[in-house]
Design a protein around this motif. Sequence first.
Motif, PDB file in Angstrom:
ATOM      1  N   ASP A 116       0.818  -1.216   0.000  1.00 19.83           N
ATOM      2  CA  ASP A 116       0.000   0.000   0.000  1.00 19.83           C
ATOM      3  C   ASP A 116       0.851   1.265   0.000  1.00 19.83           C
ATOM      4  OD1 ASP A 116      -2.471  -1.093  -0.218  1.00 19.83           O
ATOM      5  OD2 ASP A 116      -3.185  -0.513   1.770  1.00 19.83           O
ATOM      6  N   LEU A 117       1.919   1.268   0.800  1.00 20.10           N
ATOM      7  CA  LEU A 117       2.758   2.474   0.878  1.00 20.10           C
ATOM      8  C   LEU A 117       3.459   2.728  -0.452  1.00 20.10           C
ATOM      9  CD1 LEU A 117       4.450   2.432   4.404  1.00 20.10           C
ATOM     10  CD2 LEU A 117       2.301   3.440   3.656  1.00 20.10           C
ATOM     11  N   HIS A 119       2.348   1.762  -3.406  1.00 19.48           N
ATOM     12  CA  HIS A 119       1.310   2.214  -4.330  1.00 19.48           C
ATOM     13  C   HIS A 119       0.967   3.677  -4.093  1.00 19.48           C
ATOM     14  CE1 HIS A 119      -0.240  -2.158  -5.145  1.00 19.48           C
ATOM     15  NE2 HIS A 119       0.849  -1.850  -5.828  1.00 19.48           N
ATOM     16  N   ALA A 120       0.853   4.052  -2.817  1.00 20.05           N
ATOM     17  CA  ALA A 120       0.526   5.445  -2.491  1.00 20.05           C
ATOM     18  C   ALA A 120       1.605   6.383  -3.039  1.00 20.05           C
ATOM     19  CB  ALA A 120       0.386   5.615  -0.986  1.00 20.05           C
ATOM     20  N   ALA A 121       2.853   5.960  -2.930  1.00 17.49           N
ATOM     21  CA  ALA A 121       3.957   6.797  -3.424  1.00 17.49           C
ATOM     22  C   ALA A 121       3.897   6.921  -4.944  1.00 17.49           C
ATOM     23  CB  ALA A 121       5.290   6.197  -2.989  1.00 17.49           C
ATOM     24  N   TRP A 122       3.625   5.814  -5.627  1.00 14.20           N
ATOM     25  CA  TRP A 122       3.564   5.842  -7.105  1.00 14.20           C
ATOM     26  C   TRP A 122       2.409   6.718  -7.575  1.00 14.20           C
ATOM     27  CZ3 TRP A 122       3.864  -0.205  -7.874  1.00 14.20           C
ATOM     28  CH2 TRP A 122       5.140  -0.645  -7.499  1.00 14.20           C
ATOM     29  N   VAL A 123       1.226   6.513  -6.954  1.00 14.52           N
ATOM     30  CA  VAL A 123       0.060   7.299  -7.362  1.00 14.52           C
ATOM     31  C   VAL A 123       0.330   8.783  -7.106  1.00 14.52           C
ATOM     32  CG1 VAL A 123      -2.378   7.757  -6.851  1.00 14.52           C
ATOM     33  CG2 VAL A 123      -1.577   5.402  -7.031  1.00 14.52           C
ATOM     34  N   GLY A 124       1.080   9.073  -6.039  1.00 11.92           N
ATOM     35  CA  GLY A 124       1.434  10.457  -5.733  1.00 11.92           C
ATOM     36  C   GLY A 124       2.473  11.036  -6.679  1.00 11.92           C
ATOM     37  N   GLY A 125       3.021  10.206  -7.564  1.00  9.84           N
ATOM     38  CA  GLY A 125       3.926  10.715  -8.587  1.00  9.84           C
ATOM     39  C   GLY A 125       5.391  10.380  -8.369  1.00  9.84           C
ATOM     40  N   LEU A 126       5.711   9.672  -7.287  1.00 10.82           N
ATOM     41  CA  LEU A 126       7.124   9.338  -7.056  1.00 10.82           C
ATOM     42  C   LEU A 126       7.534   8.185  -7.978  1.00 10.82           C
ATOM     43  CD1 LEU A 126       7.549   9.442  -3.160  1.00 10.82           C
ATOM     44  CD2 LEU A 126       7.971  11.236  -4.833  1.00 10.82           C
ATOM     45  N   SER A 127       8.713   8.299  -8.569  1.00  9.84           N
ATOM     46  CA  SER A 127       9.221   7.234  -9.429  1.00  9.84           C
ATOM     47  C   SER A 127       9.564   6.010  -8.579  1.00  9.84           C
ATOM     48  CB  SER A 127      10.473   7.710 -10.159  1.00  9.84           C
ATOM     49  OG  SER A 127      11.514   7.900  -9.222  1.00  9.84           O
ATOM     50  N   THR A 128       9.807   4.892  -9.255  1.00  8.85           N
ATOM     51  CA  THR A 128      10.166   3.677  -8.530  1.00  8.85           C
ATOM     52  C   THR A 128      11.396   3.906  -7.669  1.00  8.85           C
ATOM     53  OG1 THR A 128       9.384   2.512 -10.484  1.00  8.85           O
ATOM     54  CG2 THR A 128      10.495   1.195  -8.822  1.00  8.85           C
ATOM     55  N   LYS A 134      12.891   7.213  -0.662  1.00  7.18           N
ATOM     56  CA  LYS A 134      12.187   8.022   0.338  1.00  7.18           C
ATOM     57  C   LYS A 134      11.257   7.213   1.231  1.00  7.18           C
ATOM     58  CE  LYS A 134      12.157  12.346  -2.252  1.00  7.18           C
ATOM     59  NZ  LYS A 134      11.329  13.267  -3.047  1.00  7.18           N
ATOM     60  N   VAL A 135      10.786   6.067   0.734  1.00  7.75           N
ATOM     61  CA  VAL A 135       9.799   5.311   1.512  1.00  7.75           C
ATOM     62  C   VAL A 135      10.343   3.941   1.934  1.00  7.75           C
ATOM     63  CG1 VAL A 135       7.484   4.290   1.496  1.00  7.75           C
ATOM     64  CG2 VAL A 135       7.878   6.505   0.392  1.00  7.75           C
ATOM     65  N   LEU A 139      12.195   2.939   5.842  1.00  9.46           N
ATOM     66  CA  LEU A 139      11.398   2.062   6.693  1.00  9.46           C
ATOM     67  C   LEU A 139      12.065   0.701   6.873  1.00  9.46           C
ATOM     68  CD1 LEU A 139       7.827   2.953   5.417  1.00  9.46           C
ATOM     69  CD2 LEU A 139       8.820   3.486   7.635  1.00  9.46           C
TER      70      LEU A 139
ATOM     71  N   LEU B  67      -2.454   0.826 -10.969  1.00  7.24           N
ATOM     72  CA  LEU B  67      -1.761  -0.137 -10.109  1.00  7.24           C
ATOM     73  C   LEU B  67      -2.098  -1.574 -10.488  1.00  7.24           C
ATOM     74  CD1 LEU B  67      -2.427   1.730  -6.750  1.00  7.24           C
ATOM     75  CD2 LEU B  67      -0.247   1.611  -7.987  1.00  7.24           C
ATOM     76  N   PRO B  93       1.179   4.702 -12.979  1.00  7.98           N
ATOM     77  CA  PRO B  93       0.481   5.601 -12.043  1.00  7.98           C
ATOM     78  C   PRO B  93       1.106   6.990 -11.986  1.00  7.98           C
ATOM     79  CG  PRO B  93       1.465   3.696 -10.909  1.00  7.98           C
ATOM     80  CD  PRO B  93       1.521   3.420 -12.363  1.00  7.98           C
ATOM     81  N   GLN B  94       2.434   7.071 -12.160  1.00 12.22           N
ATOM     82  CA  GLN B  94       3.110   8.365 -12.058  1.00 12.22           C
ATOM     83  C   GLN B  94       2.684   9.328 -13.167  1.00 12.22           C
ATOM     84  OE1 GLN B  94       4.680   5.415 -11.820  1.00 12.22           O
ATOM     85  NE2 GLN B  94       6.075   5.408 -10.072  1.00 12.22           N
ATOM     86  N   PHE B 102      -6.406   5.608   0.313  1.00 11.02           N
ATOM     87  CA  PHE B 102      -6.426   4.159   0.512  1.00 11.02           C
ATOM     88  C   PHE B 102      -7.242   3.808   1.753  1.00 11.02           C
ATOM     89  CE2 PHE B 102      -3.119   2.542  -2.437  1.00 11.02           C
ATOM     90  CZ  PHE B 102      -2.688   3.743  -2.931  1.00 11.02           C
ATOM     91  N   PHE B 108       2.809   7.587   5.089  1.00 11.56           N
ATOM     92  CA  PHE B 108       4.188   7.171   5.345  1.00 11.56           C
ATOM     93  C   PHE B 108       4.496   7.409   6.823  1.00 11.56           C
ATOM     94  CE2 PHE B 108       4.109   8.910   0.918  1.00 11.56           C
ATOM     95  CZ  PHE B 108       3.960   7.663   0.320  1.00 11.56           C
ATOM     96  N   HIS B 110       7.042   7.335   8.703  1.00 12.36           N
ATOM     97  CA  HIS B 110       8.269   7.988   9.153  1.00 12.36           C
ATOM     98  C   HIS B 110       8.296   9.467   8.796  1.00 12.36           C
ATOM     99  CE1 HIS B 110       8.695   6.832   5.017  1.00 12.36           C
ATOM    100  NE2 HIS B 110       9.833   7.478   4.876  1.00 12.36           N
ATOM    101  N   SER B 120       3.376  14.198  -2.680  1.00 11.65           N
ATOM    102  CA  SER B 120       2.507  14.233  -3.861  1.00 11.65           C
ATOM    103  C   SER B 120       2.609  15.558  -4.611  1.00 11.65           C
ATOM    104  CB  SER B 120       1.053  13.989  -3.454  1.00 11.65           C
ATOM    105  OG  SER B 120       0.875  12.632  -3.103  1.00 11.65           O
ATOM    106  N   ARG B 169      -1.943  16.230  -5.401  1.00  9.83           N
ATOM    107  CA  ARG B 169      -1.566  15.747  -6.730  1.00  9.83           C
ATOM    108  C   ARG B 169      -2.212  16.585  -7.833  1.00  9.83           C
ATOM    109  NH1 ARG B 169       1.857  13.300  -9.932  1.00  9.83           N
ATOM    110  NH2 ARG B 169       1.158  11.414 -10.984  1.00  9.83           N
TER     111      ARG B 169
END
Lengths: 222, 259
Positions: A116-117, A119-128, A134-135, A139, B67, B93-94, B102, B108, B110, B120, B169
Motif C-alpha cells: 500500500d505504501l 502504491h501510495a507513493a507511485w500514485v502520488g507521482g514518485l518514481s520507482t 524516500k519510503v 522504513l 496499479l 500511475p506516475q 487508501f 508514510f 516515518h 505528492s 496531486r
Amino acid sequence: MDWTALVLSLKLAGATTLVLLPIGVILGRVLAFHDFRGKRWVEAAITLPLVLPPTVLGYYLLIALGVASPIGQAWQALTGDTLVFSFSGLLIASVVFNLPFAIQPLQRAFEGVGQDLRHAAWVGGLSTFATFRKVELPLAWPGLLSAAVLTFTHTLGEFGVVLMVGGAIPGETRTIAVSIYDRVQAFDTAAAGIMSAFLLISAFIAIAVVYGVGARAVRLRG
Amino acid sequence: MGWAHARCGSVAEAGPGGAGEGLAVRLRQAGPIPLSVDLACAPGQLHALVGPSGAGKTTVLKAIAGLYRPQAGHITCGPAVWFDSAAGAWLPPQDRRVGMVFQSYALFPHMSAQANVETSLAHSARTERAARALALLTQVGLADKAHRRPADLSGGEQQRVAVARALARSPGVLLLDEPFAAVDRRTRRRLQQDLAELRSSLRIPILLVTHDLDEASALADQMSVLHEGQILQTGTPEEVMRRPASERVAEILDLSPGV
C-alpha cells in the motif's frame, strides 16, 4: 592473540558485508514484492547455507572454485593465481555462506513496508527509485542494519567453510576462528581463550544491537 | 455540430467510453479476477461503487490508478487516455493524475503530516511545496498538526491527511477506497460532511468505494452495484434502491451491512 588472523578476519568480514549488502537489498526486495514461478525454490536455495554442514558447503565451493572448474580456470587465466586457498576465493565463499544472513532480514524488512505504501507513493507521482529512496529504505533500515551486523559477525566466526576453501595460510586465509583451532591443537589454551572471548563478546554485542534496533523501530512505527 | 455536442457534453450523455469530460472506464477480463465494468463519472459528480467484500471494488480503483492492469478495456480522463488495450496504451500511475485515499490511508509512518502531503507535490516547484502542503492541511483543518507523524494523529485526522495528500496531486479524478471504514461513527459523520463540502468545491469526478448503503445514498449522485467483478446496475441511489434490476441486486442491497 594472533593479530594477523584477527586483522584478516576483520578484512574478510568487512569485504563480505560490502559485497553482500547491495546483493541482499536487490534480492530481498525482489523476494518481498514480487511473485514468480519457482520463488519457493530460490528462497530454499538461499536458506540452504543456514542448515547445511559447513563442510558440505565448503566441499561444493571447493569443487566449484577449484582449478578444475570453469570458474577456477577463468580466474587462473585472468590473474595467474588459483582461486581456492586465496583471499579472493575465501571472499566468494564467504558471500555465499552469508546469503541467508543478509537476504532474510532485508526481505522481512521490505515485506514490512507493504504494497500500500509503495502504491501510495507511485500514485502520488514518485518514481520507482524515489519510492525506494524516500519510503522503502527509510522504513527498511533496521533490516539493513541487521543484515550488515549479522553478516559481519557471522563471517568473523565461520570455521568449516573457511578451512575447506581457504586452508590456513597465515595472512592469506587463516582467520581468527581457524587460528583458535590451531592454538588448541598446539595446547596453547591461553591464546585460544583470549581469541574465543573476543569472538564471544563481539557476537553478543552485535546481536544485542540488532535486537535493540528492532525494538526501537517497532516503537517508531507505533 | 453533433460531434461538437458529443465532445463537450457530459460523459453521461456521451455514454461509457465516449470521448468527453470526466472519467470513462471500461474493463473486461475473464480471470484471474473476472471484470465486466462500465463506468462514467462527470466532473463534480460523486459515483459510489457498492458491493460485498471481494466484489472487485478495490481492483477497479487500482485499474484506474494504474496499479493493476486488466486484460482489456480502456480508461480515459477527459482527453487523456490512460489505458487502451486495443492500442496497447498503458500509463503508469506516475503519469496519471489520480488522487487516491487508501482504505488503510497508507500514510508514510516515518514522515510528518506535511512531509506526507509534500510527496505528492513532485510536479510543483521545490520552493513552493512546503507552503502548498501547509495550505492543503489548513484546508482540512490540520494546520496546527502539520509536524506530527501519523502515529500521533487520531484516525479521523489521519484520514484527513490522506485526503490532503490526494488533493496535492492536483488530480483529474479522486478515488476513495472505503475512506470511512476505519473510524468511529461520530467521526465518520463529520468526515462525510467534510467530503460533501469538499466535492462542491472540486470540479473533478469522484469515485467512492463503500459497502455502506446509507453512505452511498447520502453522498452519491450515481451508484453502481458490483458483484464478482461485474456491474449489475447503475443509477441514482434512489432508483437502484427502489427498483433493483435483479434479484441479485436486491439481495446484495439487503445484505449489505449498515442498512
